[in-house]
Design a protein around this motif. Structure first.
Motif, mmCIF file in Angstrom:
data_model
loop_
_atom_site.group_PDB
_atom_site.id
_atom_site.type_symbol
_atom_site.label_atom_id
_atom_site.label_comp_id
_atom_site.label_asym_id
_atom_site.label_seq_id
_atom_site.Cartn_x
_atom_site.Cartn_y
_atom_site.Cartn_z
ATOM 1 N N TYR A 3 4.027 -8.442 -5.048
ATOM 2 C CA TYR A 3 3.354 -7.154 -5.153
ATOM 3 C C TYR A 3 2.874 -6.738 -3.765
ATOM 4 N N ALA A 4 2.677 -5.426 -3.606
ATOM 5 C CA ALA A 4 2.121 -4.905 -2.363
ATOM 6 C C ALA A 4 1.137 -3.798 -2.712
ATOM 7 N N ILE A 5 0.160 -3.569 -1.853
ATOM 8 C CA ILE A 5 -0.875 -2.558 -2.080
ATOM 9 C C ILE A 5 -0.594 -1.334 -1.219
ATOM 10 N N SER A 6 -0.564 -0.164 -1.865
ATOM 11 C CA SER A 6 -0.245 1.076 -1.156
ATOM 12 C C SER A 6 -1.472 1.675 -0.454
ATOM 13 N N ASP A 7 -1.233 2.760 0.274
ATOM 14 C CA ASP A 7 -2.302 3.457 0.984
ATOM 15 C C ASP A 7 -3.313 4.101 0.036
ATOM 16 N N ALA A 8 -3.004 4.121 -1.261
ATOM 17 C CA ALA A 8 -3.925 4.699 -2.243
ATOM 18 C C ALA A 8 -5.171 3.841 -2.415
ATOM 19 N N CYS A 9 -5.138 2.611 -1.942
ATOM 20 C CA CYS A 9 -6.268 1.674 -2.078
ATOM 21 C C CYS A 9 -7.555 2.256 -1.508
ATOM 22 N N THR A 30 -6.721 -1.070 3.981
ATOM 23 C CA THR A 30 -6.594 -1.355 2.544
ATOM 24 C C THR A 30 -6.743 -2.854 2.335
ATOM 25 N N GLU A 45 -2.626 -5.236 -10.425
ATOM 26 C CA GLU A 45 -2.239 -3.905 -10.884
ATOM 27 C C GLU A 45 -3.126 -3.499 -12.060
ATOM 28 N N ALA A 52 -2.968 1.179 -7.012
ATOM 29 C CA ALA A 52 -2.416 0.897 -5.680
ATOM 30 C C ALA A 52 -1.458 -0.290 -5.616
ATOM 31 N N ALA A 56 6.824 -4.679 -5.035
ATOM 32 C CA ALA A 56 7.524 -4.102 -3.883
ATOM 33 C C ALA A 56 8.964 -4.584 -3.808
#
Ligand code: SF4
Ligand code: SF4
Length: 56
Positions: A3-9, A30, A45, A52, A56
């Motif tokens: 998994y990866a964390i997007s800029d929405a964090c 983030t 998630e 976020a 990925a």
């Protein structure tokens, strides 16, 4: 796949405690996931209020 964390964090920190392998740490902009440690359980998630983390 990890998994990866997007800029929405929004850096609320909720996901960090939910990760069973402690793959999530606070980064500069983030929270970030260590892709080598992530076992793709999906707990981050589920815990995130803004969606976020994603596979990925
Ligand atoms: Fe941790 Fe699971 Fe999220 Fe991977 S998917 S970072 S193992 S909570
Ligand atoms: Fe960022 Fe979501 Fe984790 Fe909160 S739960 S720190 S918004 S990725």
């Amino acid at each position: 796949m990890a998994y990866a964390i997007s800029d929405a964090c929004i850096k609320c920190g909720a996901c960090e405690a939910e990760c069973p392998v402690s793959a999530i740490t606070e980064g500069e902009a983030t929270y970030v996931i260590d892709a080598d440690a992530c076992i793709s359980c999906g707990s981050c998630e589920a815990a995130c209020p803004v969606g976020a983390p994603a596979e990925a």
